[in-house]
Motif scaffolding. Structure first.
Motif, mmCIF file in Angstrom:
data_model
loop_
_atom_site.group_PDB
_atom_site.id
_atom_site.type_symbol
_atom_site.label_atom_id
_atom_site.label_comp_id
_atom_site.label_asym_id
_atom_site.label_seq_id
_atom_site.Cartn_x
_atom_site.Cartn_y
_atom_site.Cartn_z
ATOM 1 N N PRO A 7 81.068 67.048 30.276
ATOM 2 C CA PRO A 7 80.379 66.023 29.483
ATOM 3 C C PRO A 7 79.810 64.893 30.329
ATOM 4 O O PRO A 7 78.770 64.333 30.008
ATOM 5 N N ARG A 8 80.474 64.558 31.433
ATOM 6 C CA ARG A 8 79.969 63.487 32.295
ATOM 7 C C ARG A 8 78.634 63.884 32.928
ATOM 8 O O ARG A 8 77.692 63.110 32.951
ATOM 9 N N ALA A 9 78.538 65.108 33.410
ATOM 10 C CA ALA A 9 77.283 65.589 34.001
ATOM 11 C C ALA A 9 76.199 65.693 32.930
ATOM 12 O O ALA A 9 75.036 65.382 33.187
ATOM 13 N N GLN A 10 76.596 66.109 31.725
ATOM 14 C CA GLN A 10 75.650 66.181 30.615
ATOM 15 C C GLN A 10 75.118 64.784 30.293
ATOM 16 O O GLN A 10 73.920 64.594 30.131
ATOM 17 N N ALA A 11 76.008 63.808 30.224
ATOM 18 C CA ALA A 11 75.594 62.434 29.943
ATOM 19 C C ALA A 11 74.681 61.908 31.045
ATOM 20 O O ALA A 11 73.682 61.236 30.766
ATOM 21 N N LEU B 204 70.888 60.603 30.437
ATOM 22 C CA LEU B 204 70.454 59.256 30.828
ATOM 23 C C LEU B 204 69.313 59.312 31.847
ATOM 24 O O LEU B 204 68.376 58.501 31.766
ATOM 25 N N ALA B 205 69.362 60.233 32.779
ATOM 26 C CA ALA B 205 68.290 60.355 33.773
ATOM 27 C C ALA B 205 66.977 60.692 33.079
ATOM 28 O O ALA B 205 65.925 60.119 33.390
ATOM 29 N N ASP B 206 67.024 61.619 32.112
ATOM 30 C CA ASP B 206 65.824 61.972 31.361
ATOM 31 C C ASP B 206 65.309 60.782 30.568
ATOM 32 O O ASP B 206 64.105 60.492 30.547
ATOM 33 N N SER B 207 66.216 60.064 29.932
ATOM 34 C CA SER B 207 65.841 58.887 29.160
ATOM 35 C C SER B 207 65.189 57.826 30.052
ATOM 36 O O SER B 207 64.167 57.236 29.694
ATOM 37 N N ASP B 208 65.780 57.599 31.216
ATOM 38 C CA ASP B 208 65.225 56.613 32.148
ATOM 39 C C ASP B 208 63.824 57.015 32.605
ATOM 40 O O ASP B 208 62.927 56.178 32.692
ATOM 41 N N ARG B 209 63.637 58.314 32.893
ATOM 42 C CA ARG B 209 62.305 58.794 33.306
ATOM 43 C C ARG B 209 61.286 58.547 32.211
ATOM 44 O O ARG B 209 60.159 58.120 32.470
ATOM 45 N N ASP C 253 78.265 54.035 36.833
ATOM 46 C CA ASP C 253 79.340 54.907 36.353
ATOM 47 C C ASP C 253 79.794 54.509 34.961
ATOM 48 O O ASP C 253 80.084 55.375 34.124
ATOM 49 N N ASP C 254 79.863 53.204 34.682
ATOM 50 C CA ASP C 254 80.274 52.745 33.358
ATOM 51 C C ASP C 254 79.316 53.245 32.280
ATOM 52 O O ASP C 254 79.734 53.673 31.208
ATOM 53 N N ARG C 255 78.023 53.176 32.584
ATOM 54 C CA ARG C 255 77.009 53.621 31.627
ATOM 55 C C ARG C 255 77.151 55.123 31.375
ATOM 56 O O ARG C 255 77.070 55.578 30.236
ATOM 57 N N ILE C 256 77.381 55.883 32.417
ATOM 58 C CA ILE C 256 77.532 57.331 32.287
ATOM 59 C C ILE C 256 78.787 57.662 31.487
ATOM 60 O O ILE C 256 78.753 58.498 30.576
ATOM 61 N N GLU C 257 79.894 57.011 31.820
ATOM 62 C CA GLU C 257 81.148 57.265 31.118
ATOM 63 C C GLU C 257 81.037 56.914 29.634
ATOM 64 O O GLU C 257 81.537 57.642 28.776
ATOM 65 N N GLN C 258 80.375 55.811 29.332
ATOM 66 C CA GLN C 258 80.203 55.413 27.939
ATOM 67 C C GLN C 258 79.362 56.448 27.197
ATOM 68 O O GLN C 258 79.686 56.837 26.085
ATOM 69 N N ARG C 259 78.283 56.902 27.831
ATOM 70 C CA ARG C 259 77.409 57.894 27.179
ATOM 71 C C ARG C 259 78.151 59.213 26.987
ATOM 72 O O ARG C 259 78.014 59.877 25.961
ATOM 73 N N ALA C 260 78.980 59.596 27.963
ATOM 74 C CA ALA C 260 79.753 60.836 27.855
ATOM 75 C C ALA C 260 80.739 60.757 26.693
ATOM 76 O O ALA C 260 80.978 61.741 25.994
#
Length: 62
Positions: free
Chosen positions: A25-29, A33-38, A3-10
């Motif tokens: 923005p949270r869902a967008q982030a 991140l999911a795309d980046s991880d893949r 959650d911290d990583r998502i919140e920071q990216r958002a």
């Protein structure tokens, strides 16, 4: 993904990501991140295009 990583990216969306106008923005982030991880986990899975299939810089029609 934490959650911290998502919140920071958002909180740090790029101008072009903000311009996309996400209502969440949270869902967008999380999606970014999911795309980046893949892509990191399987670089070969990234779509490969020939140069004649790529959009020219600044071309948003493709």
């Amino acid at each position: 993904m934490t959650d911290d990583r998502i919140e920071q990216r958002a909180a740090e969306l790029l101008p072009e990501e903000r311009a996309a106008g996400s209502a969440d923005p949270r869902a967008q982030a999380e999606a970014i991140l999911a795309d980046s991880d893949r892509r990191e986990d399987d670089p070969e899975a990234i779509e490969n295009r020939r140069s004649d299939q790529a959009a020219a810089p600044g071309d948003t029609t493709r």
